[in-house]
Design a protein around this motif. Structure first.
Motif, PDB file in Angstrom:
ATOM      1  N   GLY A 107     -21.376  29.136   8.125  1.00  0.00           N
ATOM      2  CA  GLY A 107     -22.275  28.344   7.672  1.00  0.00           C
ATOM      3  C   GLY A 107     -21.854  27.234   6.516  1.00  0.00           C
ATOM      4  O   GLY A 107     -21.980  25.966   6.645  1.00  0.00           O
ATOM      5  N   VAL A 155     -29.574  25.893   2.744  1.00  0.00           N
ATOM      6  CA  VAL A 155     -28.985  25.330   3.807  1.00  0.00           C
ATOM      7  C   VAL A 155     -29.834  24.026   4.231  1.00  0.00           C
ATOM      8  O   VAL A 155     -29.424  22.941   4.556  1.00  0.00           O
ATOM      9  CB  VAL A 155     -29.093  26.195   5.202  1.00  0.00           C
ATOM     10  CG1 VAL A 155     -28.572  25.380   6.557  1.00  0.00           C
ATOM     11  CG2 VAL A 155     -28.108  27.368   4.999  1.00  0.00           C
ATOM     12  N   ARG A 163     -23.200  33.480   0.315  1.00  0.00           N
ATOM     13  CA  ARG A 163     -24.108  33.043   1.505  1.00  0.00           C
ATOM     14  C   ARG A 163     -25.206  32.246   1.368  1.00  0.00           C
ATOM     15  O   ARG A 163     -26.018  32.543   0.586  1.00  0.00           O
ATOM     16  CB  ARG A 163     -24.506  34.426   2.325  1.00  0.00           C
ATOM     17  CG  ARG A 163     -25.418  34.282   3.483  1.00  0.00           C
ATOM     18  CD  ARG A 163     -25.668  35.604   4.140  1.00  0.00           C
ATOM     19  NE  ARG A 163     -26.541  35.541   5.203  1.00  0.00           N
ATOM     20  CZ  ARG A 163     -27.729  35.591   5.309  1.00  0.00           C
ATOM     21  NH1 ARG A 163     -28.373  35.906   4.196  1.00  0.00           N
ATOM     22  NH2 ARG A 163     -28.495  35.817   6.493  1.00  0.00           N
ATOM     23  N   PRO A 164     -25.443  31.207   1.744  1.00  0.00           N
ATOM     24  CA  PRO A 164     -26.335  30.338   1.474  1.00  0.00           C
ATOM     25  C   PRO A 164     -27.935  30.929   1.815  1.00  0.00           C
ATOM     26  O   PRO A 164     -27.790  31.243   2.806  1.00  0.00           O
ATOM     27  CB  PRO A 164     -26.282  28.738   2.022  1.00  0.00           C
ATOM     28  CG  PRO A 164     -25.443  29.323   3.243  1.00  0.00           C
ATOM     29  CD  PRO A 164     -24.579  30.572   2.786  1.00  0.00           C
ATOM     30  N   LEU A 176     -26.541  24.965  11.930  1.00  0.00           N
ATOM     31  CA  LEU A 176     -26.301  25.462  10.727  1.00  0.00           C
ATOM     32  C   LEU A 176     -27.151  26.586  10.142  1.00  0.00           C
ATOM     33  O   LEU A 176     -26.377  27.653   9.724  1.00  0.00           O
ATOM     34  CB  LEU A 176     -26.603  24.383   9.678  1.00  0.00           C
ATOM     35  CG  LEU A 176     -25.534  23.124   9.273  1.00  0.00           C
ATOM     36  CD1 LEU A 176     -26.255  22.117   8.793  1.00  0.00           C
ATOM     37  CD2 LEU A 176     -24.295  23.713   8.906  1.00  0.00           C
ATOM     38  N   LEU A 177     -28.197  26.799  10.473  1.00  0.00           N
ATOM     39  CA  LEU A 177     -28.849  27.841  10.050  1.00  0.00           C
ATOM     40  C   LEU A 177     -28.641  29.199  10.599  1.00  0.00           C
ATOM     41  O   LEU A 177     -28.331  30.158  10.257  1.00  0.00           O
ATOM     42  CB  LEU A 177     -30.395  27.405  10.522  1.00  0.00           C
ATOM     43  CG  LEU A 177     -31.206  26.935   9.618  1.00  0.00           C
ATOM     44  CD1 LEU A 177     -32.636  26.350  10.263  1.00  0.00           C
ATOM     45  CD2 LEU A 177     -31.550  27.256   8.171  1.00  0.00           C
ATOM     46  N   LEU A 237     -21.199  23.052   6.971  1.00  0.00           N
ATOM     47  CA  LEU A 237     -21.475  22.336   5.805  1.00  0.00           C
ATOM     48  C   LEU A 237     -20.239  21.593   5.261  1.00  0.00           C
ATOM     49  O   LEU A 237     -20.605  20.156   4.849  1.00  0.00           O
ATOM     50  CB  LEU A 237     -22.067  23.095   4.807  1.00  0.00           C
ATOM     51  CG  LEU A 237     -23.420  23.494   5.016  1.00  0.00           C
ATOM     52  CD1 LEU A 237     -23.725  24.686   3.739  1.00  0.00           C
ATOM     53  CD2 LEU A 237     -24.656  22.614   4.988  1.00  0.00           C
ATOM     54  N   ALA A 261     -25.347  30.389   9.268  1.00  0.00           N
ATOM     55  CA  ALA A 261     -25.428  31.059   7.912  1.00  0.00           C
ATOM     56  C   ALA A 261     -26.438  32.308   8.253  1.00  0.00           C
ATOM     57  O   ALA A 261     -26.742  32.821   7.041  1.00  0.00           O
ATOM     58  CB  ALA A 261     -26.190  30.044   6.978  1.00  0.00           C
ATOM     59  N   ARG A 288     -31.653  30.318   3.225  1.00  0.00           N
ATOM     60  CA  ARG A 288     -32.267  29.472   4.447  1.00  0.00           C
ATOM     61  C   ARG A 288     -32.570  28.096   3.646  1.00  0.00           C
ATOM     62  O   ARG A 288     -32.419  27.017   4.255  1.00  0.00           O
ATOM     63  CB  ARG A 288     -33.586  29.926   5.090  1.00  0.00           C
ATOM     64  CG  ARG A 288     -34.197  29.114   6.080  1.00  0.00           C
ATOM     65  CD  ARG A 288     -35.331  30.112   6.569  1.00  0.00           C
ATOM     66  NE  ARG A 288     -36.181  29.406   7.774  1.00  0.00           N
ATOM     67  CZ  ARG A 288     -37.175  28.609   7.313  1.00  0.00           C
ATOM     68  NH1 ARG A 288     -37.787  28.589   6.062  1.00  0.00           N
ATOM     69  NH2 ARG A 288     -37.984  28.015   8.428  1.00  0.00           N
ATOM     70  N   ARG A 329     -28.802  21.128  12.374  1.00  0.00           N
ATOM     71  CA  ARG A 329     -29.560  21.899  11.463  1.00  0.00           C
ATOM     72  C   ARG A 329     -29.806  23.251  11.840  1.00  0.00           C
ATOM     73  O   ARG A 329     -29.546  24.351  11.223  1.00  0.00           O
ATOM     74  CB  ARG A 329     -30.710  21.154  10.823  1.00  0.00           C
ATOM     75  CG  ARG A 329     -30.747  19.990  10.005  1.00  0.00           C
ATOM     76  CD  ARG A 329     -31.722  19.544   9.329  1.00  0.00           C
ATOM     77  NE  ARG A 329     -31.525  18.123   9.156  1.00  0.00           N
ATOM     78  CZ  ARG A 329     -32.316  17.535   8.043  1.00  0.00           C
ATOM     79  NH1 ARG A 329     -33.245  18.156   7.555  1.00  0.00           N
ATOM     80  NH2 ARG A 329     -32.047  16.190   7.759  1.00  0.00           N
ATOM     81  N   ALA A 331     -28.491  20.122   4.169  1.00  0.00           N
ATOM     82  CA  ALA A 331     -28.464  19.518   5.533  1.00  0.00           C
ATOM     83  C   ALA A 331     -29.308  18.079   5.178  1.00  0.00           C
ATOM     84  O   ALA A 331     -29.094  16.832   5.921  1.00  0.00           O
ATOM     85  CB  ALA A 331     -29.311  20.292   6.554  1.00  0.00           C
TER      86      ALA A 331
END
Length: 268
Positions: free
Chosen positions: A9, A53, A47-48, A70-71, A13, A74, A50, A67, A57
């Motif tokens: 993730g 993220v 770790r981002p 990305l989720l 990003l 991550a 939710r 998106r 985004a």
């Protein structure tokens, strides 16, 4: 792709940040997060969540499809649904599109997906595509390929250089926003067609800078057509498919074109 080869993730990003030409400090400042924390996210040291993220985004204007990606990267579940246009959940969307297309007749209008493949159109579109190779019009017909291919509309487009420059400029911008490699490949294909002017990043090829709008000028047995176009998207879309639909509607730029379009409608 093995799990070890999948981008994290944080890496995705970082790719989106660079695509938007932002430094870590600029993104961190705009998103109201510390540059140190953003650096840790991008390098995988943090770790981002939710929410983080989605927050980043949103600041990066990442499309809904990406998106979800990305989720997943991550370690979170996707948020945005993706339904086919024929699914029951999309009934209201189909009705809205069909109502618009019918109401716009006798003027041409079409609906395309994220790759410019034709999804829907009204009967007036046939006036624009008349004479095109049936193979180009077979599903899934690509609207840009039909327009610029030498066996498509291109021989009838009076201002082919200007119009192709406009279309390819739009395609480059769309690729820059989405990062979709299929759009880049489509652009590169179209740029090789005879008479096509890829233009530059400032605008529509050799179009007159003093003009108010760039019309599509098309040869027709009853006289030259001059058409203006508008583009519409669903501004509140929360579904991936819906967010990627575009409605392009054409309007007559002069009385002669309006008459030809009306006459064509009565003969259909």
């Amino acid at each position: 792709m093995d799990a070890a080869d999948r981008p994290s993730g944080g890496r995705l990003l970082r790719e989106w940040r660079r695509r938007r030409n932002l430094s870590q400090l600029e993104l961190a400042s705009g998103a109201a997060v510390s540059a140190r924390h953003l650096s840790f996210i991008e390098t995988g040291r943090a770790r981002p969540s939710r929410e983080m993220v989605l927050h980043l985004a949103d600041r990066l204007d990442v499309p809904l499809r990406e998106r979800n990606r990305l989720l997943l990267a991550a370690g979170h579940a996707p948020l945005f649904g993706e339904h086919g246009l024929d699914d029951a959940e999309m009934a209201a969307v189909r009705d809205a599109l069909d109502r618009f297309l019918a109401a716009h007749d006798p003027y041409p209008a079409l609906v395309v997906d994220r790759h410019w493949d034709l999804v829907r159109a009204n009967g007036a579109l046939g006036l624009l595509t008349a004479g095109a190779d049936p193979a180009l019009l077979a599903p899934p017909a690509n609207a840009l390929r039909v327009a610029l291919h030498p066996d498509g509309m291109a021989p009838r487009i009076v201002n082919l250089a200007e119009w192709s420059g406009h279309l390819l400029h739009r395609l480059r911008r769309q690729h820059a926003v989405t990062g979709d490699t299929r759009l880049r490949d489509l652009h590169d294909e179209l740029a090789t067609y005879p008479g096509v002017d890829a233009g530059d990043d400032r605008g529509a090829g050799t179009a007159d800078p003093a003009a108010i709008l760039l019309p599509l000028r098309l040869r027709h047995p009853d006289g030259e057509l001059s058409l203006l176009s508008t583009v519409t998207v669903f501004g509140t879309a929360l579904d991936v498919t819906l967010s990627e639909l575009t409605v392009e509607a054409f309007y007559p730029a002069d009385d002669a074109t309006a008459r030809i379009l009306r006459d064509h409608s009565t003969r259909r």
